[in-house]
Enzyme design. Structure first.
Site, PDB file in Angstrom:
ATOM      1  N   ASP A 200       0.851  -1.194   0.000  1.00  0.00           N
ATOM      2  CA  ASP A 200       0.000   0.000   0.000  1.00  0.00           C
ATOM      3  C   ASP A 200       0.891   1.249   0.000  1.00  0.00           C
ATOM      4  OD1 ASP A 200      -2.302   1.601   0.313  1.00  0.00           O
ATOM      5  OD2 ASP A 200      -2.187   1.492   2.500  1.00  0.00           O
TER       6      ASP A 200
ATOM      7  N   GLU B 152      -0.252   5.118   0.767  1.00  0.00           N
ATOM      8  CA  GLU B 152      -0.513   6.067   1.862  1.00  0.00           C
ATOM      9  C   GLU B 152      -0.624   5.337   3.199  1.00  0.00           C
ATOM     10  OE1 GLU B 152      -3.708   8.934   0.927  1.00  0.00           O
ATOM     11  OE2 GLU B 152      -3.467   8.258  -1.132  1.00  0.00           O
TER      12      GLU B 152
ATOM     13  N   SER C  22      -2.673   0.762  -4.579  1.00  0.00           N
ATOM     14  CA  SER C  22      -3.250   1.879  -3.825  1.00  0.00           C
ATOM     15  C   SER C  22      -4.607   2.290  -4.381  1.00  0.00           C
ATOM     16  CB  SER C  22      -2.283   3.068  -3.904  1.00  0.00           C
ATOM     17  OG  SER C  22      -2.878   4.230  -3.382  1.00  0.00           O
TER      18      SER C  22
ATOM     19  N   LYS D  29      -7.575  -3.731  -5.291  1.00  0.00           N
ATOM     20  CA  LYS D  29      -6.355  -4.224  -4.629  1.00  0.00           C
ATOM     21  C   LYS D  29      -6.316  -5.754  -4.611  1.00  0.00           C
ATOM     22  CE  LYS D  29      -5.516  -0.241  -1.645  1.00  0.00           C
ATOM     23  NZ  LYS D  29      -4.891   0.168  -0.387  1.00  0.00           N
TER      24      LYS D  29
ATOM     25  N   ASP E 102      -2.470  -0.879   5.705  1.00  0.00           N
ATOM     26  CA  ASP E 102      -2.669  -0.309   7.049  1.00  0.00           C
ATOM     27  C   ASP E 102      -4.132  -0.062   7.389  1.00  0.00           C
ATOM     28  OD1 ASP E 102      -3.062   1.841   5.265  1.00  0.00           O
ATOM     29  OD2 ASP E 102      -2.624   3.259   6.874  1.00  0.00           O
TER      30      ASP E 102
END
Lengths: 204, 204
Positions: free
Chosen positions: A7, A9, A90, A133, A152
């Protein structure tokens, strides 16, 4: 062979919209999927706000170009070279990501893209596909790669679960609480250790 | 969105086996698929020759680390950044490619891998899958990318035909003769021109 899906960000770079909110002083841009659960509704609202304030893609890119990588991110990416290949997965947009990708050596990025008019106004957003994703992981598995996925947040969970090895990197507590079976790491050094362990205990 | 699938040997870097033959002085390693049509038979013969001469992965990697990129290759790759993303699609092996990938900024590489014993002897080769190059293009198309594919030889043709835009880069005359419907370019500047044209005449 392994491929690492990482990922962007929250793992390699700071959250873009929170920083756009900070730099423009527009508090409403701090809204995230925690405030508005429907991602499409959230993005539509964000684009409305940009329009109201006359903010163009150039303004957003300027803010993004000022963002610093997470401390240690570049070292982590360089450490991966020759160990395992990385692609970035992302929910950001192509037009936002370029200034960030340049800082981390132009890795391949799987993301979405914007519609921008000739004056630089962002008129629409285009999701590349649903469950984007997770589908990248599936595509790599169909190419006979095993996948280590790192994320995250909630929008990473299906990717992490699809991968042979899913890892949460410094997630918020609610993401941990809701996914107690997924491994959590708190630093790049822990991440390196875990990735090494996976690569060493599994043959090519 | 577009993704560019670029062959490695013959497009970005010189042919590895021909250079291994040159540096080791072992003429038989110059054999290519033009001499032995069956790729598996050719690779088996190559590995036998390495064994006979006591050559390990370290020797091969040393030769590869001495190879120069094709003049203009790095400039071409840097030119792509921010225009269109590139992945490298090759029938080489992971363990051969690392010294070359380092020179071109560690792009993602889809290729095969070797089996190497503890002494560095190459004991076997493992194709990631059959029709590996074509399947990378298909996977990207399933992720809603349009694909520009670049190659120089027979083993690239199914990839070039699967892509929305297939381009032969400085191919041998017999490859041109056998595929007269595929566009041919003779220099990186022509390649840049053609890629620009494709990107400009097709929306994101």
């Amino acid at each position: 062979m392994y491929m690492l899906c990482c990922d962007l960000e929250g793992v390699l770079v700071p959250e873009v919209w929170i920083n756009v909110a900070r730099w423009t002083g527009i508090d409403e841009l701090k809204l995230t999927t925690r405030d508005i659960v429907d991602y499409n509704a959230l993005m539509k609202r964000r684009l409305e706000i940009l329009k109201q304030h006359g903010l163009t893609i150039n303004d957003i890119q300027k803010v993004i170009s000022l963002l610093e990588l997470m401390p240690g991110a570049l070292d982590f990416i360089n450490w991966l070279h020759g160990r395992v290949q990385m692609v970035v997965v992302s929910d950001t947009f192509r037009e936002f990501a370029d200034p960030l990708l340049e800082k981390i050596g132009w890795p391949v990025l799987f993301c979405h893209h914007l519609t921008i008019d000739k004056d630089g106004n962002i008129t629409d957003f285009n999701l590349r596909q649903t469950e984007a994703k997770k589908k990248v992981v599936e595509a790599l598995q169909n190419l006979n790669f095993k996948v280590i996925a790192i994320g995250d947040s909630y929008n990473d969970i299906t990717m992490l679960r699809q991968a042979e090895h899913g890892i949460l990197y410094r997630p918020p507590q609610n993401v941990i609480d809701d996914n107690q079976d997924i491994k959590v790491v708190a630093s790049y050094s822990q991440l390196k250790h875990l990735v090494s362990e996976i690569l060493e205990t599994n043959s090519l």
